[in-house]
Design an enzyme around this catalytic site. Structure first.
Site, PDB file in Angstrom:
ATOM      1  N   HIS A   1      -7.231   0.975  -6.677  1.00 38.88           N
ATOM      2  CA  HIS A   1      -7.399   0.042  -5.560  1.00 38.88           C
ATOM      3  C   HIS A   1      -7.990  -1.263  -6.129  1.00 38.88           C
ATOM      4  CE1 HIS A   1      -7.536  -1.349  -1.570  1.00 38.88           C
ATOM      5  NE2 HIS A   1      -8.383  -0.502  -1.004  1.00 38.88           N
TER       6      HIS A   1
ATOM      7  N   ARG B   1       0.895  -1.178   0.000  1.00 36.13           N
ATOM      8  CA  ARG B   1       0.000   0.000   0.000  1.00 36.13           C
ATOM      9  C   ARG B   1       0.919   1.210   0.000  1.00 36.13           C
ATOM     10  NH1 ARG B   1      -5.368   1.301   3.414  1.00 36.13           N
ATOM     11  NH2 ARG B   1      -6.044  -0.117   1.770  1.00 36.13           N
TER      12      ARG B   1
ATOM     13  N   ASP C   1     -17.889   6.491  -1.600  1.00 36.37           N
ATOM     14  CA  ASP C   1     -16.645   6.333  -0.853  1.00 36.37           C
ATOM     15  C   ASP C   1     -16.492   7.521   0.085  1.00 36.37           C
ATOM     16  OD1 ASP C   1     -14.219   5.355   0.020  1.00 36.37           O
ATOM     17  OD2 ASP C   1     -13.164   5.633  -1.871  1.00 36.37           O
TER      18      ASP C   1
ATOM     19  N   CYS D   1     -16.509   0.825   0.311  1.00 27.17           N
ATOM     20  CA  CYS D   1     -15.313   0.004   0.596  1.00 27.17           C
ATOM     21  C   CYS D   1     -14.863   0.119   2.049  1.00 27.17           C
ATOM     22  CB  CYS D   1     -14.200   0.358  -0.368  1.00 27.17           C
ATOM     23  SG  CYS D   1     -13.525   2.007  -0.156  1.00 27.17           S
TER      24      CYS D   1
ATOM     25  N   ARG E   1     -12.914  -9.188   0.622  1.00 25.31           N
ATOM     26  CA  ARG E   1     -11.493  -8.829   0.455  1.00 25.31           C
ATOM     27  C   ARG E   1     -10.626 -10.051   0.749  1.00 25.31           C
ATOM     28  NH1 ARG E   1      -9.814  -3.510   1.029  1.00 25.31           N
ATOM     29  NH2 ARG E   1      -7.816  -4.369   0.385  1.00 25.31           N
TER      30      ARG E   1
ATOM     31  N   GLN F   1      -9.617  -4.046  -3.836  1.00 25.64           N
ATOM     32  CA  GLN F   1     -10.931  -3.645  -3.323  1.00 25.64           C
ATOM     33  C   GLN F   1     -12.012  -3.889  -4.362  1.00 25.64           C
ATOM     34  OE1 GLN F   1     -11.977  -2.228  -0.182  1.00 25.64           O
ATOM     35  NE2 GLN F   1     -13.864  -2.904  -1.158  1.00 25.64           N
TER      36      GLN F   1
HETATM   37  N1   CP Z   1     -11.126  -0.425   2.039  1.00 23.19           N
HETATM   38  C1   CP Z   1      -9.879  -0.481   2.504  1.00 23.19           C
HETATM   39  O1   CP Z   1      -8.895  -0.592   1.741  1.00 23.19           O
HETATM   40  O2   CP Z   1      -9.788  -0.503   3.864  1.00 23.19           O
HETATM   41  P1   CP Z   1      -8.463  -0.248   4.700  1.00 23.19           P
HETATM   42  O3   CP Z   1      -7.976   1.144   4.381  1.00 23.19           O
HETATM   43  O4   CP Z   1      -8.876  -0.399   6.145  1.00 23.19           O
HETATM   44  O5   CP Z   1      -7.441  -1.281   4.306  1.00 23.19           O
END
Ligand code: CP
Length: 316
Positions: free
Chosen positions: A134, A107, A228, A274, A302, A137
């Site tokens: 992403h 990430r 979102d 998400c 996920r 996701q």
């Molecule tokens: N939706 C998502 O990626 O959640 P986090 O930021 O908690 O990993």
């Protein structure tokens, strides 16, 4: 002399793979979800590094649990406790990590970091969110749409409405529309539109994608309603983060998914987010916690889809 690498299956963006490959990942994820042994030997003791430059709840936990369930060993890392945080290059980090572990999930603040890591790694790199996209996701989101609306993975009659900022998650939805074949209607304020190049590429590849600033137009008869958080993880932690919310609040308020707005979608529409969600900002609490919300299935998926993605990347 430039090193010639064998073909490495990174998972950086949904657009990098074909419709058939992506649908097979969803099928594998659905099978893993219903499998009594949860795929317990599929990673065969492989070690997966999980590297975070930003906070995470779902990505961190679901990847760590997923690696365990597949019989592998996760190592959770953050850039600040690595030499990466003191100026060691991404390229050198990629080369060193490739000698120790079998794959890297990252990430990152910048998509360029992920591209550079993948360019120099001899092992698969999986994008766990960047400022651009992403993909993990949205693969979980598509899996959830399949469970509720398209068990045969035929998405041709599905309309998805995205309301709010055109951000990294919306970019992966745009790429998914072109690959999975659903119609995507995005309603965003003029100043917060998704990347025009990503839309143009997906449309050129056959994606049925429309962009409007009218949320009523986007949500009309939608089977799936998505929004979102107003402070997406793409700019979380930036100096401008809170200022961005304050500056954009007025612009984004008309795109809030209220209970009244939700009635403009199809009667059996599902609501997706998400997470994390901020009730009263991007969506009303009665929508988030209401009967049409599938957010907890979406979050659970996920785990399943990322297990399938890791197996895909590692040919396991
Ligand atoms: N939706 C998502 O990626 O959640 P986090 O930021 O908690 O990993």
């Amino acid at each position: 002399m430039k090193e010639v690498k064998p073909m490495i299956k990174h998972f950086l963006n949904i657009a990098d793979y074909s419709s058939d490959q992506l649908k097979q990942i969803i099928r594998d994820a659905l099978a893993l979800k219903s499998s009594p042994d949860r795929g317990n030997n599929m990673l065969n003791a492989k070690t997966i590094a999980l590297l975070f430059e930003k906070p995470s709840t779902r990505t961190r936990i679901s990847f760590e649990v997923g690696v365990h369930q597949l019989g592998g060993a996760p190592i959770v890392l953050d850039n600040k406790s690595m030499q990466l945080g003191r100026g060691e290059t991404v390229a050198d980090t990629a080369k060193v990590m490739s000698r120790y572990v079998d794959a890297i999930m990252i990430r990152a603040d910048s998509h360029d970091t992920v591209l550079e890591l993948a360019d120099h790694a001899a092992i698969p790199v999986i994008n766990g969110l960047t400022d651009q996209s992403h993909p993990c996701q949205v693969m979980a989101d598509v899996m959830t749409v399949a469970e509720y609306k398209a068990p045969d993975l035929n998405f041709a009659n599905i309309k998805v409405a995205w309301l709010g900022e055109g951000n990294n998650v919306s970019h992966s939805w745009i790429e998914a529309a072109a690959r999975f074949g659903f119609t995507l209607s995005l309603a965003t304020p003029d100043q917060l539109q998704p990347d025009a190049n990503i839309i143009a590429k997906a449309q050129a590849e056959g994606g049925a994608i429309t962009l409007t600033n009218d949320p009523a137009d986007a949500i009309k008869d939608a089977d799936v309603v998505v929004t979102d958080t107003w402070l997406s993880m793409s700019n979380f932690g930036s100096a401008s983060g809170q200022k961005d919310i304050d500056a954009h609040k007025d612009k984004l308020t008309p795109y809030r998914v209220t209970a009244i707005r939700m009635k403009e979608a199809a009667a059996d529409a599902i609501f997706m987010h998400c997470l994390p969600v901020y009730r009263g900002n991007e969506a009303d609490a009665e929508v988030v916690d209401g009967a049409q919300s599938v957010i907890w299935d979406e979050a659970e998926n996920r785990l399943h889809v990322q297990k399938a993605i890791m197996c895909f990347c590692l040919n396991s």
